[in-house]
Motif scaffolding. Sequence first.
Motif, PDB file in Angstrom:
ATOM      1  N   PHE A   1       0.832  -1.203   0.000  1.00 45.62           N
ATOM      2  CA  PHE A   1       0.000   0.000   0.000  1.00 45.62           C
ATOM      3  C   PHE A   1       0.872   1.260   0.000  1.00 45.62           C
ATOM      4  CE2 PHE A   1      -2.090   3.544   2.007  1.00 45.62           C
ATOM      5  CZ  PHE A   1      -3.312   3.591   1.355  1.00 45.62           C
ATOM      6  N   GLU A   2       1.872   1.280   0.884  1.00 43.63           N
ATOM      7  CA  GLU A   2       2.733   2.455   0.982  1.00 43.63           C
ATOM      8  C   GLU A   2       3.497   2.702  -0.319  1.00 43.63           C
ATOM      9  OE1 GLU A   2       5.125   1.654   4.408  1.00 43.63           O
ATOM     10  OE2 GLU A   2       3.642   2.463   5.811  1.00 43.63           O
ATOM     11  N   LEU A   3       3.926   1.623  -0.959  1.00 41.21           N
ATOM     12  CA  LEU A   3       4.627   1.749  -2.233  1.00 41.21           C
ATOM     13  C   LEU A   3       3.694   2.292  -3.313  1.00 41.21           C
ATOM     14  CD1 LEU A   3       7.159   1.245  -3.945  1.00 41.21           C
ATOM     15  CD2 LEU A   3       6.427  -1.137  -4.203  1.00 41.21           C
ATOM     16  N   LEU A   4       2.474   1.750  -3.387  1.00 44.21           N
ATOM     17  CA  LEU A   4       1.492   2.224  -4.364  1.00 44.21           C
ATOM     18  C   LEU A   4       1.147   3.691  -4.118  1.00 44.21           C
ATOM     19  CD1 LEU A   4      -0.537   1.695  -6.674  1.00 44.21           C
ATOM     20  CD2 LEU A   4      -2.176   0.960  -4.921  1.00 44.21           C
ATOM     21  N   ALA A   5       0.935   4.063  -2.844  1.00 41.66           N
ATOM     22  CA  ALA A   5       0.580   5.448  -2.517  1.00 41.66           C
ATOM     23  C   ALA A   5       1.708   6.404  -2.872  1.00 41.66           C
ATOM     24  CB  ALA A   5       0.224   5.556  -1.035  1.00 41.66           C
ATOM     25  N   GLN A   6       2.948   5.998  -2.636  1.00 34.07           N
ATOM     26  CA  GLN A   6       4.096   6.856  -2.956  1.00 34.07           C
ATOM     27  C   GLN A   6       4.172   7.125  -4.453  1.00 34.07           C
ATOM     28  OE1 GLN A   6       6.316   8.297  -0.733  1.00 34.07           O
ATOM     29  NE2 GLN A   6       7.111   9.376  -2.514  1.00 34.07           N
ATOM     30  N   LEU A   7       4.004   6.081  -5.265  1.00 32.66           N
ATOM     31  CA  LEU A   7       4.049   6.243  -6.716  1.00 32.66           C
ATOM     32  C   LEU A   7       2.844   7.031  -7.229  1.00 32.66           C
ATOM     33  CD1 LEU A   7       5.175   2.610  -7.639  1.00 32.66           C
ATOM     34  CD2 LEU A   7       6.556   4.674  -7.909  1.00 32.66           C
ATOM     35  N   ALA A   8       1.654   6.726  -6.665  1.00 34.21           N
ATOM     36  CA  ALA A   8       0.418   7.356  -7.143  1.00 34.21           C
ATOM     37  C   ALA A   8       0.345   8.827  -6.781  1.00 34.21           C
ATOM     38  CB  ALA A   8      -0.791   6.615  -6.574  1.00 34.21           C
ATOM     39  N   ALA A   9       0.982   9.210  -5.671  1.00 38.50           N
ATOM     40  CA  ALA A   9       0.964  10.612  -5.257  1.00 38.50           C
ATOM     41  C   ALA A   9       1.860  11.472  -6.140  1.00 38.50           C
ATOM     42  CB  ALA A   9       1.406  10.740  -3.796  1.00 38.50           C
ATOM     43  N   ASN A  10       2.707  10.807  -6.923  1.00 41.33           N
ATOM     44  CA  ASN A  10       3.632  11.520  -7.804  1.00 41.33           C
ATOM     45  C   ASN A  10       3.567  10.940  -9.214  1.00 41.33           C
ATOM     46  OD1 ASN A  10       5.468  13.138  -5.678  1.00 41.33           O
ATOM     47  ND2 ASN A  10       5.049  11.090  -4.864  1.00 41.33           N
ATOM     48  N   PRO A  11       2.400  10.950  -9.858  1.00 46.22           N
ATOM     49  CA  PRO A  11       2.279  10.304 -11.171  1.00 46.22           C
ATOM     50  C   PRO A  11       3.245  10.895 -12.188  1.00 46.22           C
ATOM     51  CG  PRO A  11       0.389  11.718 -10.737  1.00 46.22           C
ATOM     52  CD  PRO A  11       1.160  11.629  -9.463  1.00 46.22           C
ATOM     53  N   GLY A  12       3.938  10.010 -12.897  1.00 49.53           N
ATOM     54  CA  GLY A  12       4.882  10.461 -13.907  1.00 49.53           C
ATOM     55  C   GLY A  12       6.294  10.652 -13.391  1.00 49.53           C
ATOM     56  N   ARG A  13       6.453  10.719 -12.053  1.00 49.34           N
ATOM     57  CA  ARG A  13       7.791  10.917 -11.496  1.00 49.34           C
ATOM     58  C   ARG A  13       8.521   9.575 -11.406  1.00 49.34           C
ATOM     59  NH1 ARG A  13       9.658  12.992  -5.436  1.00 49.34           N
ATOM     60  NH2 ARG A  13      11.767  12.165  -5.623  1.00 49.34           N
ATOM     61  N   ILE A  14       9.774   9.564 -11.856  1.00 46.29           N
ATOM     62  CA  ILE A  14      10.591   8.357 -11.779  1.00 46.29           C
ATOM     63  C   ILE A  14      11.244   8.276 -10.403  1.00 46.29           C
ATOM     64  CG2 ILE A  14      12.590   7.141 -12.726  1.00 46.29           C
ATOM     65  CD1 ILE A  14      12.030   8.648 -15.380  1.00 46.29           C
ATOM     66  N   PHE A  15      11.064   7.131  -9.738  1.00 41.22           N
ATOM     67  CA  PHE A  15      11.748   6.854  -8.473  1.00 41.22           C
ATOM     68  C   PHE A  15      12.760   5.740  -8.706  1.00 41.22           C
ATOM     69  CE2 PHE A  15       7.809   8.723  -6.944  1.00 41.22           C
ATOM     70  CZ  PHE A  15       8.214   9.490  -5.856  1.00 41.22           C
ATOM     71  N   THR A  16      13.979   5.924  -8.214  1.00 39.83           N
ATOM     72  CA  THR A  16      14.933   4.829  -8.260  1.00 39.83           C
ATOM     73  C   THR A  16      14.571   3.816  -7.173  1.00 39.83           C
ATOM     74  OG1 THR A  16      16.483   5.814  -6.666  1.00 39.83           O
ATOM     75  CG2 THR A  16      16.726   6.446  -8.984  1.00 39.83           C
ATOM     76  N   ARG A  17      15.100   2.605  -7.298  1.00 37.46           N
ATOM     77  CA  ARG A  17      14.852   1.582  -6.277  1.00 37.46           C
ATOM     78  C   ARG A  17      15.384   2.041  -4.920  1.00 37.46           C
ATOM     79  NH1 ARG A  17      15.680  -0.734 -11.103  1.00 37.46           N
ATOM     80  NH2 ARG A  17      14.374  -2.515 -11.732  1.00 37.46           N
ATOM     81  N   GLU A  18      16.546   2.690  -4.942  1.00 36.42           N
ATOM     82  CA  GLU A  18      17.143   3.157  -3.694  1.00 36.42           C
ATOM     83  C   GLU A  18      16.266   4.202  -3.011  1.00 36.42           C
ATOM     84  OE1 GLU A  18      18.707   2.982  -6.618  1.00 36.42           O
ATOM     85  OE2 GLU A  18      19.950   1.208  -6.224  1.00 36.42           O
ATOM     86  N   GLN A  19      15.685   5.113  -3.798  1.00 38.81           N
ATOM     87  CA  GLN A  19      14.788   6.120  -3.223  1.00 38.81           C
ATOM     88  C   GLN A  19      13.562   5.462  -2.603  1.00 38.81           C
ATOM     89  OE1 GLN A  19      14.201   8.517  -6.724  1.00 38.81           O
ATOM     90  NE2 GLN A  19      15.706  10.051  -6.107  1.00 38.81           N
ATOM     91  N   LEU A  20      12.989   4.484  -3.284  1.00 42.27           N
ATOM     92  CA  LEU A  20      11.793   3.820  -2.768  1.00 42.27           C
ATOM     93  C   LEU A  20      12.102   3.019  -1.510  1.00 42.27           C
ATOM     94  CD1 LEU A  20      10.216   2.698  -6.162  1.00 42.27           C
ATOM     95  CD2 LEU A  20       9.314   4.443  -4.604  1.00 42.27           C
ATOM     96  N   ILE A  21      13.255   2.362  -1.478  1.00 40.85           N
ATOM     97  CA  ILE A  21      13.657   1.649  -0.258  1.00 40.85           C
ATOM     98  C   ILE A  21      13.728   2.626   0.908  1.00 40.85           C
ATOM     99  CG2 ILE A  21      15.678   0.626   0.884  1.00 40.85           C
ATOM    100  CD1 ILE A  21      14.280  -1.494  -0.598  1.00 40.85           C
ATOM    101  N   ARG A  22      14.380   3.768   0.686  1.00 44.47           N
ATOM    102  CA  ARG A  22      14.546   4.759   1.754  1.00 44.47           C
ATOM    103  C   ARG A  22      13.203   5.336   2.198  1.00 44.47           C
ATOM    104  NH1 ARG A  22      17.815   7.605  -0.815  1.00 44.47           N
ATOM    105  NH2 ARG A  22      16.575   9.427  -1.339  1.00 44.47           N
ATOM    106  N   LEU A  23      12.308   5.597   1.250  1.00 44.39           N
ATOM    107  CA  LEU A  23      11.016   6.205   1.568  1.00 44.39           C
ATOM    108  C   LEU A  23      10.066   5.243   2.269  1.00 44.39           C
ATOM    109  CD1 LEU A  23      10.507   8.143  -1.784  1.00 44.39           C
ATOM    110  CD2 LEU A  23      10.633   9.211   0.484  1.00 44.39           C
TER     111      LEU A  23
END
Length: 226
Positions: free
Chosen positions: A156-178
Amino acid sequence: MRIHLLIADDDPHIRELLRFIFKKEGYVVFEAEDGGQASRIMENELIHLAVVDVMMPAKDGLELCREIREHYDIPVMMLTAKGEIEDKEKGFHSGTDDYLVKPFEPKELLFRVRALLRRYQMVSSEEIRLNDTLIDRKSYEVKIGGESIVIPLKEFELLAQLAANPGRIFTREQLIRLIWGADYEGGSRTIDVHIKRLRERFADRSDDFVITTIRGLGYKLEVRGS
């Protein structure tokens, strides 16, 4: 409330052009001729979005972008003459939300800035709507056409992070940290596994969005039909 933009670029002609474009649209513009001056402006003024050149004296755009990511919750656009894929990779790894190569079309710059500001407003919302899909950050539920779907917390947290920033590229490292925190000892493979589960979970349930793999960088969520 008027939107405050920061322009950080050591080229006075570019600053003059950007000032003209943005003021014509009603934005309040702050200018910095290097990264150090940009940092001082950020400390003393309310800034809603930063447009940052990569190659600047005192503190370059990559360092400035990392600093903004660490201390402020605002969108960043890199505006630079460096257009190779390796340069873009460095930009997105430093945390930029968008990357526009000089020379640029003023009209394109403006619609990209408007898109970034819209995404930023979505981030602070407790509810994120992607067409008929509603992501409720209070109840940790995803609702599609009225049907409530409960998914594991990290998904859920991963989906919400991506969905709150549509179109923004996140690296794997950024997503792990977030999502998992800076002290997480697992590898970035964790992200790939959770993305795979999210794709499988929503493949037959929703056509509202798609999670796209950006080769060599990471992932982004795109809203279909937008």
